[in-house]
Design a protein around this motif. Sequence first.
Motif, PDB file in Angstrom:
ATOM      1  N   ASN A  35       0.819  -1.217   0.000  1.00  0.00           N
ATOM      2  CA  ASN A  35       0.000   0.000   0.000  1.00  0.00           C
ATOM      3  C   ASN A  35       0.857   1.273   0.000  1.00  0.00           C
ATOM      4  O   ASN A  35       0.325   2.367  -0.081  1.00  0.00           O
ATOM      5  CB  ASN A  35      -0.960   0.005   1.193  1.00  0.00           C
ATOM      6  N   GLN A  36       2.197   1.084   0.122  1.00  0.00           N
ATOM      7  CA  GLN A  36       3.114   2.215   0.044  1.00  0.00           C
ATOM      8  C   GLN A  36       4.354   1.787  -0.727  1.00  0.00           C
ATOM      9  O   GLN A  36       4.644   0.584  -0.854  1.00  0.00           O
ATOM     10  CB  GLN A  36       3.504   2.716   1.441  1.00  0.00           C
ATOM     11  N   SER A  37       5.101   2.771  -1.212  1.00  0.00           N
ATOM     12  CA  SER A  37       6.303   2.450  -1.987  1.00  0.00           C
ATOM     13  C   SER A  37       7.416   1.890  -1.113  1.00  0.00           C
ATOM     14  O   SER A  37       8.286   1.168  -1.585  1.00  0.00           O
ATOM     15  CB  SER A  37       6.811   3.688  -2.732  1.00  0.00           C
ATOM     16  N   GLU A  38       7.374   2.208   0.190  1.00  0.00           N
ATOM     17  CA  GLU A  38       8.371   1.661   1.117  1.00  0.00           C
ATOM     18  C   GLU A  38       7.786   1.600   2.523  1.00  0.00           C
ATOM     19  O   GLU A  38       6.850   2.321   2.866  1.00  0.00           O
ATOM     20  CB  GLU A  38       9.660   2.482   1.107  1.00  0.00           C
ATOM     21  N   ALA A  39       8.350   0.683   3.306  1.00  0.00           N
ATOM     22  CA  ALA A  39       7.973   0.532   4.713  1.00  0.00           C
ATOM     23  C   ALA A  39       9.251   0.197   5.468  1.00  0.00           C
ATOM     24  O   ALA A  39       9.719  -0.943   5.433  1.00  0.00           O
ATOM     25  CB  ALA A  39       6.930  -0.559   4.886  1.00  0.00           C
ATOM     26  N   VAL A  40       9.830   1.195   6.108  1.00  0.00           N
ATOM     27  CA  VAL A  40      11.162   1.052   6.704  1.00  0.00           C
ATOM     28  C   VAL A  40      11.054   0.672   8.181  1.00  0.00           C
ATOM     29  O   VAL A  40      10.309   1.295   8.949  1.00  0.00           O
ATOM     30  CB  VAL A  40      11.962   2.358   6.557  1.00  0.00           C
ATOM     31  N   ILE A  41      11.797  -0.366   8.547  1.00  0.00           N
ATOM     32  CA  ILE A  41      11.828  -0.800   9.944  1.00  0.00           C
ATOM     33  C   ILE A  41      13.279  -0.944  10.395  1.00  0.00           C
ATOM     34  O   ILE A  41      14.209  -0.952   9.570  1.00  0.00           O
ATOM     35  CB  ILE A  41      11.101  -2.148  10.138  1.00  0.00           C
TER      36      ILE A  41
END
Length: 328
Positions: free
Chosen positions: A206-212
């Motif tokens: 749902n997003q271009s990136e998901a940073v953890i």
Amino acid sequence: MSIEGVHLLEHLQTPAMMIVRGQVRFANSAAKALLGAHIVGQDVRIAIREPRAVAAILSDEGGSARVKGLSTGGSVWEVDCKVVGLYERLVSLYDLSERVSVAKSHADFVANASHELRTPLANVIGYCETLMNPKAGGDEGLRNRFLGTIRHEAQRMQALISDLMSLSRIEAVKHEAPSDTVDVVALAHEVAGEFKGTMEVHVRANQSEAVIAGDRGQLSQVLRNLIDNARKYAKPEGPVEVSVEAASTGWVLVTVRDEGEGIGPEHLPRVTERFYRADTSRSRAVGGTGLGLSIVKHIVERHRGRFDIESRQGIGTTASLMLPLKGE
């Protein structure tokens, strides 16, 4: 023991009691919480209904004894008695339940690992001995078939040893929160690409990136294990879908879904246990070690996340993990 000494016992978190002439004269709050407030004034043989513990308490030398089920059915406690006066005994109770449980888990783990290795090793030895017979070894068709079996069993052992080493490495750092920056969306596309040519894995986000904050190698292993599981148990040519959804709550939800036969409800609570297989024969046939989901669970826990599996027989299985986004 002096009045001051008795009052000091009240500040201990360890359950402790003063026994005078076989009667409980004082019990601190921890002891009352464990055995009940009514024990004060009782004969110790009624307060602790365990013959070996009572014998140690009433002896002239004191001593210790292990008691089972003092707090809960599976609990293990050590009752330790020190002689502090002619008729006075200081009794302390130590909860050994976790230590005993860990020791049992280790023993079970070694036994299970040995059993899992013993079967393919016995097969390898048996087929090798057969091939050493000139009559069997001279038959090219039979020889090739046996060599194929030997290779398959050796690969089973190799996979098992690899997973055992992975578990060992994960447990060695399980208390260290990972700090590297990992984009879960990019990682999902990368791992899915590893299966190109063997199966079709669809990735949506749902997003271009998901940073953890995470350990890239371990998270790759999680996705690889879950996609491989879906591949093994999905319907032939059936889709495997990976979804990455970052939420405003500060978490990212990653799911891996297949449309396979599903897992029976009686198996779901145990599928992350080491060496547990819902379908033993099929798992071994497709090369499963029984450790894949246990590895996933340990890695997710190290990342301060949550792991869950939902499944409906005849419809499919969805494995999901929730991980905290970086900065949250």
